[in-house]
Motif scaffolding. Structure first.
Motif, PDB file in Angstrom:
ATOM      1  N   THR A  40       0.823  -1.205   0.000  1.00  0.00           N
ATOM      2  CA  THR A  40       0.000   0.000   0.000  1.00  0.00           C
ATOM      3  C   THR A  40       0.860   1.259   0.000  1.00  0.00           C
ATOM      4  N   ALA A  41       0.248   2.347  -0.461  1.00  0.00           N
ATOM      5  CA  ALA A  41       0.914   3.655  -0.503  1.00  0.00           C
ATOM      6  C   ALA A  41       0.143   4.606   0.398  1.00  0.00           C
ATOM      7  N   ILE A  53      -3.506   6.481   0.347  1.00  0.00           N
ATOM      8  CA  ILE A  53      -3.741   7.399  -0.777  1.00  0.00           C
ATOM      9  C   ILE A  53      -4.847   6.848  -1.677  1.00  0.00           C
ATOM     10  N   ILE A  55      -6.324   6.266  -4.999  1.00  0.00           N
ATOM     11  CA  ILE A  55      -5.677   6.214  -6.319  1.00  0.00           C
ATOM     12  C   ILE A  55      -6.596   6.831  -7.372  1.00  0.00           C
ATOM     13  N   THR A  82     -10.964  -5.746  -4.566  1.00  0.00           N
ATOM     14  CA  THR A  82     -12.383  -5.674  -4.180  1.00  0.00           C
ATOM     15  C   THR A  82     -13.234  -5.110  -5.319  1.00  0.00           C
ATOM     16  N   ARG A  84     -15.181  -2.658  -5.078  1.00  0.00           N
ATOM     17  CA  ARG A  84     -15.127  -1.190  -5.058  1.00  0.00           C
ATOM     18  C   ARG A  84     -13.922  -0.680  -5.855  1.00  0.00           C
ATOM     19  N   ARG A  87     -14.633  -0.700  -9.451  1.00  0.00           N
ATOM     20  CA  ARG A  87     -15.481   0.422  -9.877  1.00  0.00           C
ATOM     21  C   ARG A  87     -14.693   1.731  -9.918  1.00  0.00           C
ATOM     22  N   THR A 126     -16.485  -9.249  -3.275  1.00  0.00           N
ATOM     23  CA  THR A 126     -17.613  -8.341  -3.548  1.00  0.00           C
ATOM     24  C   THR A 126     -18.908  -8.934  -3.009  1.00  0.00           C
ATOM     25  N   SER A 127     -19.868  -8.028  -2.742  1.00  0.00           N
ATOM     26  CA  SER A 127     -21.216  -8.506  -2.409  1.00  0.00           C
ATOM     27  C   SER A 127     -21.889  -9.029  -3.669  1.00  0.00           C
ATOM     28  N   PRO A 173     -18.248 -14.093   3.497  1.00  0.00           N
ATOM     29  CA  PRO A 173     -17.157 -13.772   2.575  1.00  0.00           C
ATOM     30  C   PRO A 173     -16.418 -12.468   2.914  1.00  0.00           C
ATOM     31  N   GLY A 195      -8.591  -1.930  -0.409  1.00  0.00           N
ATOM     32  CA  GLY A 195      -8.508  -0.616   0.231  1.00  0.00           C
ATOM     33  C   GLY A 195      -8.615  -0.722   1.742  1.00  0.00           C
ATOM     34  N   PRO A 196      -8.529   0.426   2.421  1.00  0.00           N
ATOM     35  CA  PRO A 196      -8.466   0.406   3.892  1.00  0.00           C
ATOM     36  C   PRO A 196      -9.731  -0.138   4.562  1.00  0.00           C
ATOM     37  N   ALA A 197     -10.904   0.054   3.970  1.00  0.00           N
ATOM     38  CA  ALA A 197     -12.138  -0.415   4.617  1.00  0.00           C
ATOM     39  C   ALA A 197     -12.060  -1.913   4.878  1.00  0.00           C
ATOM     40  N   THR A 198     -11.378  -2.625   4.007  1.00  0.00           N
ATOM     41  CA  THR A 198     -11.294  -4.079   4.115  1.00  0.00           C
ATOM     42  C   THR A 198      -9.943  -4.536   4.675  1.00  0.00           C
TER      43      THR A 198
HETATM   44  N1  LIG Z   1      -2.900   3.614  -1.793  1.00  0.00           N
HETATM   45  C1  LIG Z   1      -3.097   2.328  -1.950  1.00  0.00           C
HETATM   46  O1  LIG Z   1      -2.163   1.536  -1.877  1.00  0.00           O
HETATM   47  C2  LIG Z   1      -4.490   1.814  -2.193  1.00  0.00           C
HETATM   48  C3  LIG Z   1      -4.701   0.445  -2.342  1.00  0.00           C
HETATM   49  C4  LIG Z   1      -5.998   0.000  -2.554  1.00  0.00           C
HETATM   50  C5  LIG Z   1      -7.026   0.908  -2.571  1.00  0.00           C
HETATM   51  N2  LIG Z   1      -6.772   2.240  -2.420  1.00  0.00           N
HETATM   52  C6  LIG Z   1      -7.866   3.224  -2.412  1.00  0.00           C
HETATM   53  O2  LIG Z   1      -8.807   2.824  -1.439  1.00  0.00           O
HETATM   54  C7  LIG Z   1     -10.122   3.231  -1.863  1.00  0.00           C
HETATM   55  C8  LIG Z   1     -11.012   1.996  -1.917  1.00  0.00           C
HETATM   56  O3  LIG Z   1     -10.889   1.380  -0.703  1.00  0.00           O
HETATM   57  P1  LIG Z   1     -12.081   1.250   0.316  1.00  0.00           P
HETATM   58  O4  LIG Z   1     -11.403   1.096   1.604  1.00  0.00           O
HETATM   59  O5  LIG Z   1     -13.062   2.367   0.116  1.00  0.00           O
HETATM   60  O6  LIG Z   1     -12.776  -0.087  -0.194  1.00  0.00           O
HETATM   61  P2  LIG Z   1     -12.214  -1.577  -0.260  1.00  0.00           P
HETATM   62  O7  LIG Z   1     -11.844  -2.047   1.095  1.00  0.00           O
HETATM   63  O8  LIG Z   1     -11.184  -1.716  -1.332  1.00  0.00           O
HETATM   64  O9  LIG Z   1     -13.473  -2.339  -0.802  1.00  0.00           O
HETATM   65  C9  LIG Z   1     -14.671  -2.420  -0.093  1.00  0.00           C
HETATM   66  C10 LIG Z   1     -15.529  -3.359  -0.901  1.00  0.00           C
HETATM   67  O10 LIG Z   1     -15.039  -4.703  -0.732  1.00  0.00           O
HETATM   68  C11 LIG Z   1     -16.112  -5.605  -0.834  1.00  0.00           C
HETATM   69  N3  LIG Z   1     -16.267  -6.264   0.468  1.00  0.00           N
HETATM   70  C12 LIG Z   1     -15.647  -5.930   1.629  1.00  0.00           C
HETATM   71  N4  LIG Z   1     -16.049  -6.765   2.618  1.00  0.00           N
HETATM   72  C13 LIG Z   1     -16.938  -7.628   2.050  1.00  0.00           C
HETATM   73  C14 LIG Z   1     -17.715  -8.696   2.550  1.00  0.00           C
HETATM   74  N5  LIG Z   1     -17.653  -9.063   3.852  1.00  0.00           N
HETATM   75  N6  LIG Z   1     -18.530  -9.336   1.700  1.00  0.00           N
HETATM   76  C15 LIG Z   1     -18.603  -8.992   0.402  1.00  0.00           C
HETATM   77  N7  LIG Z   1     -17.896  -7.963  -0.137  1.00  0.00           N
HETATM   78  C16 LIG Z   1     -17.087  -7.293   0.688  1.00  0.00           C
HETATM   79  C17 LIG Z   1     -17.354  -4.775  -1.146  1.00  0.00           C
HETATM   80  O11 LIG Z   1     -17.402  -4.700  -2.557  1.00  0.00           O
HETATM   81  P3  LIG Z   1     -18.777  -4.397  -3.352  1.00  0.00           P
HETATM   82  O12 LIG Z   1     -19.067  -2.944  -3.116  1.00  0.00           O
HETATM   83  O13 LIG Z   1     -18.474  -4.737  -4.778  1.00  0.00           O
HETATM   84  O14 LIG Z   1     -19.825  -5.272  -2.749  1.00  0.00           O
HETATM   85  C18 LIG Z   1     -16.977  -3.434  -0.519  1.00  0.00           C
HETATM   86  O15 LIG Z   1     -17.701  -2.338  -1.057  1.00  0.00           O
HETATM   87  C19 LIG Z   1      -9.957   3.830  -3.227  1.00  0.00           C
HETATM   88  O16 LIG Z   1      -9.872   5.229  -3.081  1.00  0.00           O
HETATM   89  C20 LIG Z   1      -8.630   3.264  -3.693  1.00  0.00           C
HETATM   90  O17 LIG Z   1      -8.005   4.100  -4.635  1.00  0.00           O
HETATM   91  C21 LIG Z   1      -5.534   2.698  -2.222  1.00  0.00           C
END
Ligand SMILES: NC(=O)c1ccc[n+]([C@@H]2O[C@H](COP(=O)([O-])OP(=O)(O)OC[C@H]3O[C@@H](n4cnc5c(N)ncnc54)[C@H](OP(=O)(O)O)[C@@H]3O)[C@@H](O)[C@H]2O)c1
Length: 265
Positions: A40-41, A53, A55, A82, A84, A87, A126-127, A173, A195-198
């Protein structure tokens, strides 16, 4: 002895870090199965925190960060992303990438040093509600598979005429369940690009990250619209992943960056 592409790749790694996280040669260390790699960055905030960050077209580019991302992919048997991310990055794919000769060097390192003949398996968590089956991730040399729950699997199977996508249905999942499934499938090195949410859940006990490959944009405070989520503090990461490699610093077009690997054991 002739210099092969795999040797050149090792020299690129050593140009960044001579020493690995466990004291030996960095390139040698990367030949071993790595477990779960989180790549990650991050950037810094004005109150001393770090943020992942987001992206996109506004994010600071780094050639070294991109090389490290592709190096992690080259080491991996599977890459987890993921729905997300698919998308938010409509062009993202896990095929050979990088500047100039990097794709060839990384492919040689993978083939000759790691003995991996096939591309890594791409896995999308993904869901299943909003997956674009025309995304390039499902149409590369080794099309991505989707891991989802019961409802998502039914929805995707109903769309099987749109694309021939492999669907793995898990009762709960989440990312840990995906990693457990990949371990059962025999994947010894898995690269997490979620991403960070996961992905940040993996730092909670029991910690599920074996290696962190971290790029930090040091030039200035990360703009608010580029912040995707707070990354754990340096002290917390040091506690969880105590074996640290050296810090490499580079000045690139987007400014100063630092790069460091850490391992749990
Ligand atoms: N700087 C870096 O190294 C880096 C790396 C990665 C991402 N990013 C950034 O992080 C952001 C995206 O990250 P995020 O944290 O918002 O999202 P995320 O963690 O990448 O993705 C969340 C998505 O994962 C899926 N998901 C997570 N838990 C799940 C579960 N229990 N069951 C089914 N699906 C599940 C869902 O997809 P669905 O919505 O399809 O259901 C959910 O919307 C973007 O801005 C990206 O550019 C940065």
């Amino acid at each position: 002895m002739a210099t092969t592409d795999a040797t050149l790749c090792e020299e690129r790694i050593r140009a960044l870090w001579r020493r690995g996280c466990t004291g030996g040669d960095a390139a040698e260390e990367m030949r071993r199965p790595a477990g779960v790699i989180h790549v990650t960055a991050v950037g810094r905030t004005d109150d001393g925190h770090r943020e992942v960050i987001a992206i996109g077209s506004g994010s600071p580019p780094s050639r070294t960060d991109f090389f490290l991302l592709n190096l992690c992919r080259a080491r991996a048997e599977a890459i987890v992303t993921t729905g997300r991310i698919l998308r938010s990055e409509p062009d993202v794919h896990h095929g050979p990438q990088g500047s100039e000769d990097e794709p060839a060097l990384l492919a040689a390192f993978r083939r000759e040093r790691l003995g991996l003949d096939r591309p890594p398996r791409s896995v999308v968590l993904t869901s299943g509600r909003d997956v674009d089956l025309a995304h390039p991730m499902f149409h590369g040399a080794r099309p991505a598979l989707v891991v989802t729950g019961t409802a998502g699997a039914a929805a995707l199977r109903a769309r099987s005429t749109e694309a021939d996508v492999e669907v793995v249905e898990l009762p709960r999942p989440d990312l840990r369940a995906v990693l457990a499934w990949l371990a059962r499938e025999g994947c010894a090195t898995v690269c997490v690009e979620a991403g960070p949410a996961t992905s940040l859940d993996l730092y909670r006990p029991p910690v599920a990250v074996d290696e962190l490959v971290l790029s930090t944009w040091e030039e200035r405070v990360l703009p608010r619209d580029l912040r995707a989520g707070r990354f754990p503090s340096e002290a917390e990461i040091e506690r969880l992943l105590p074996r640290a490699g050296p810090v490499a610093e580079r000045s690139e077009e987007s400014g100063r960056w630092s790069f460091r690997r850490r391992r749990r054991t």
